[in-house]
Motif scaffolding. Structure first.
Motif, PDB file in Angstrom:
ATOM      1  N   VAL A 106       0.836  -1.204   0.000  1.00 30.65           N
ATOM      2  CA  VAL A 106       0.000   0.000   0.000  1.00 30.65           C
ATOM      3  C   VAL A 106       0.873   1.257   0.000  1.00 30.65           C
ATOM      4  O   VAL A 106       0.590   2.229  -0.702  1.00 30.65           O
ATOM      5  N   VAL A 110       0.551   4.193  -2.676  1.00 31.06           N
ATOM      6  CA  VAL A 110       0.257   5.589  -2.331  1.00 31.06           C
ATOM      7  C   VAL A 110       1.331   6.508  -2.926  1.00 31.06           C
ATOM      8  O   VAL A 110       1.028   7.545  -3.526  1.00 31.06           O
ATOM      9  N   VAL A 234      -8.352   9.843  -2.822  1.00 33.04           N
ATOM     10  CA  VAL A 234      -9.273   8.793  -2.357  1.00 33.04           C
ATOM     11  C   VAL A 234      -9.935   8.055  -3.532  1.00 33.04           C
ATOM     12  O   VAL A 234     -10.182   6.854  -3.445  1.00 33.04           O
ATOM     13  N   PHE A 237      -7.285   5.662  -4.820  1.00 36.78           N
ATOM     14  CA  PHE A 237      -6.952   4.585  -3.893  1.00 36.78           C
ATOM     15  C   PHE A 237      -8.135   3.676  -3.575  1.00 36.78           C
ATOM     16  O   PHE A 237      -8.008   2.455  -3.569  1.00 36.78           O
ATOM     17  N   PHE A 238      -9.293   4.281  -3.309  1.00 34.31           N
ATOM     18  CA  PHE A 238     -10.448   3.457  -2.910  1.00 34.31           C
ATOM     19  C   PHE A 238     -11.405   3.174  -4.061  1.00 34.31           C
ATOM     20  O   PHE A 238     -12.340   2.411  -3.914  1.00 34.31           O
ATOM     21  N   VAL A 283     -10.882   9.503   7.651  1.00 31.85           N
ATOM     22  CA  VAL A 283      -9.598   8.978   7.172  1.00 31.85           C
ATOM     23  C   VAL A 283      -8.413   9.926   7.303  1.00 31.85           C
ATOM     24  O   VAL A 283      -7.276   9.474   7.309  1.00 31.85           O
ATOM     25  N   LEU A 284      -8.665  11.218   7.391  1.00 36.06           N
ATOM     26  CA  LEU A 284      -7.493  12.097   7.397  1.00 36.06           C
ATOM     27  C   LEU A 284      -7.738  13.439   8.068  1.00 36.06           C
ATOM     28  O   LEU A 284      -8.879  13.849   8.287  1.00 36.06           O
ATOM     29  N   THR A 311      -2.573  11.094   7.214  1.00 43.57           N
ATOM     30  CA  THR A 311      -3.529   9.992   7.399  1.00 43.57           C
ATOM     31  C   THR A 311      -2.810   8.757   7.925  1.00 43.57           C
ATOM     32  O   THR A 311      -1.588   8.657   7.835  1.00 43.57           O
ATOM     33  N   LEU A 313      -1.576   5.300   7.586  1.00 39.91           N
ATOM     34  CA  LEU A 313      -1.341   4.345   6.506  1.00 39.91           C
ATOM     35  C   LEU A 313      -1.876   2.967   6.908  1.00 39.91           C
ATOM     36  O   LEU A 313      -2.481   2.253   6.107  1.00 39.91           O
ATOM     37  N   ARG A 315      -4.343   2.477   8.739  1.00 36.62           N
ATOM     38  CA  ARG A 315      -5.800   2.562   8.616  1.00 36.62           C
ATOM     39  C   ARG A 315      -6.248   2.410   7.159  1.00 36.62           C
ATOM     40  O   ARG A 315      -7.273   1.778   6.878  1.00 36.62           O
ATOM     41  N   LEU A 316      -5.461   2.963   6.249  1.00 33.30           N
ATOM     42  CA  LEU A 316      -5.809   2.799   4.829  1.00 33.30           C
ATOM     43  C   LEU A 316      -5.819   1.316   4.457  1.00 33.30           C
ATOM     44  O   LEU A 316      -6.671   0.856   3.696  1.00 33.30           O
ATOM     45  N   ARG A 320      -9.154  -0.684   3.352  1.00 30.72           N
ATOM     46  CA  ARG A 320      -9.250  -1.270   2.019  1.00 30.72           C
ATOM     47  C   ARG A 320      -9.580  -2.762   2.091  1.00 30.72           C
ATOM     48  O   ARG A 320     -10.393  -3.260   1.338  1.00 30.72           O
TER      49      ARG A 320
END
Ligand code: DAH
Length: 340
Positions: A106, A110, A234, A237-238, A283-284, A311, A313, A315-316, A320
């Motif tokens: 990840v 990013v 976002v 990434f999402f 998220v941030l 943010t 990382l 948590r990302l 996800r």
């Protein structure tokens, strides 16, 4: 003599270990030919007994040695045969190959997303001064914002540093300072890295976790640039359908400050356990870099502006992959890691 000759020639002709065993029995076994002859020795007249005895023993030694030699040559022939019988067309045994940890995957992703819009990635120290982690970011010694970042202090008794000055960084925002100290604008930087807090570990808290920081300093940087960059991120990434919403917030080093929420990727905003039935997950944190921070770095705030965001990382990654426990990321259990 006759016994010796026939034994030796039989041994030489033997084709396998089983035949060898039979020959051994036939000559040296309890009722073997040589054994019986040796027993007969008592009947030989006393004066010849010594000579006959020695002769018989010699024969026994020769037979034993020849047997031993033959055993060895047969043995190596067998392993040669075995070697030849390996079927090289058989598929091999697949070796286990490792891969990057989901966190690193990840992190690279990013960095790549931001690289496409001109951000460089930087790295920095985890052991940090209070000045870089707090003071220069407008978080003075008695600032209440320090309460939200339970700090781990290093023992400085044997060093030149003042007590409490050397800490484990609680946020990657320290790198805003370190980079502005060294480089002049324009700056577009992201900093992934590990941070530490004196926290009780549970499903959503760790005493060490990953963050990533991003910031830009240049002429004509506006609040809407920040919103656009976050929206771009976002969605990349999402996924394109992800929505982002902003709420006002307060961070000492940004003015104005905001908090970013994304539409829950588990339930697509309908409401589920993951988003506590709100449809949104935080998220941030972000904002426009506070003029005091720029001034301290000798950057003139009336000429240059900047935005920053931070943010988790970790948590990302958990968002996800819809992991319900942050601790899974530091678990060395291969059953988890092999899924990525
Ligand atoms: N460093 C903050 C934290 O750990 C997150 C953050 C908020 C970073 C706002 C920023 C920002 O760069 O502008 O809670």
């Amino acid at each position: 003599m006759q016994i010796k000759n026939s034994a030796v020639s039989m041994i030489i002709e033997a084709e396998n270990q089983k035949e060898l065993e039979e020959i051994k029995l036939q000559f040296l076994g309890r009722s073997g030919r040589l054994t019986l002859t040796l027993k007969e020795i008592t009947k030989v007249p006393a004066e010849k007994r010594a000579i006959v005895g020695r002769l018989a023993n010699e024969v026994k030694n020769v037979i034993e040695e020849t047997l031993e030699e033959k055993k060895l040559t047969l043995g190596s022939q067998i392993s040669n045969q075995q070697k030849q019988s390996i079927d090289i067309t058989n598929p091999g045994i697949k070796p286990d190959i490792g891969h990057l940890h989901p966190m690193t995957q990840v992190l690279y992703e990013v960095a790549d997303i931001f690289k496409q819009i001109g951000f460089q990635a930087a790295d920095g120290p985890e052991i940090e001064t209070d000045y870089h982690n707090f003071e220069a970011l407008n978080i003075y010694k008695d600032h209440p914002a320090r309460d939200t970042q339970q700090t781990l202090y290093l023992d400085t008794r044997d060093s030149k540093s003042n007590p409490g000055e050397i800490i484990l960084r609680t946020q990657t925002s320290n790198m805003q300072i370190r980079i502005m100290e060294k480089f002049t604008p324009p700056l577009r930087v992201i900093v992934p890295g590990k941070v530490f807090r004196y926290e009780q570990t549970d499903a959503s808290h760790g005493f060490e976790f990953w963050q990533f920081e991003g910031f830009a300093v240049d002429k004509n940087i506006r609040f809407t640039d920040l919103l656009g960059v976050l929206d771009y991120f976002v969605k990349k990434f999402f996924g394109e359908n992800t929505k982002i919403r902003f709420a006002s917030h307060n961070f000492p080093f940004t003015e104005p400050s905001l908090e970013g929420h994304i539409s829950c990727i588990t339930c697509k905003g309908k409401g589920c356990r993951f988003c506590k039935f709100s449809g949104w997950v935080e998220v941030l944190g972000a904002g426009m870099i506070h003029p005091n921070v720029l001034k301290r770095m000798n950057i003139n705030p009336s000429k240059y502006q900047g935005f920053a965001f931070g943010t988790g990382l970790s948590r990302l990654v958990t968002l996800r992959y819809q992991m319900n426990d942050l601790r899974l990321l530091t678990d060395p259990d291969l059953r988890i890691l092999e899924q990525f």
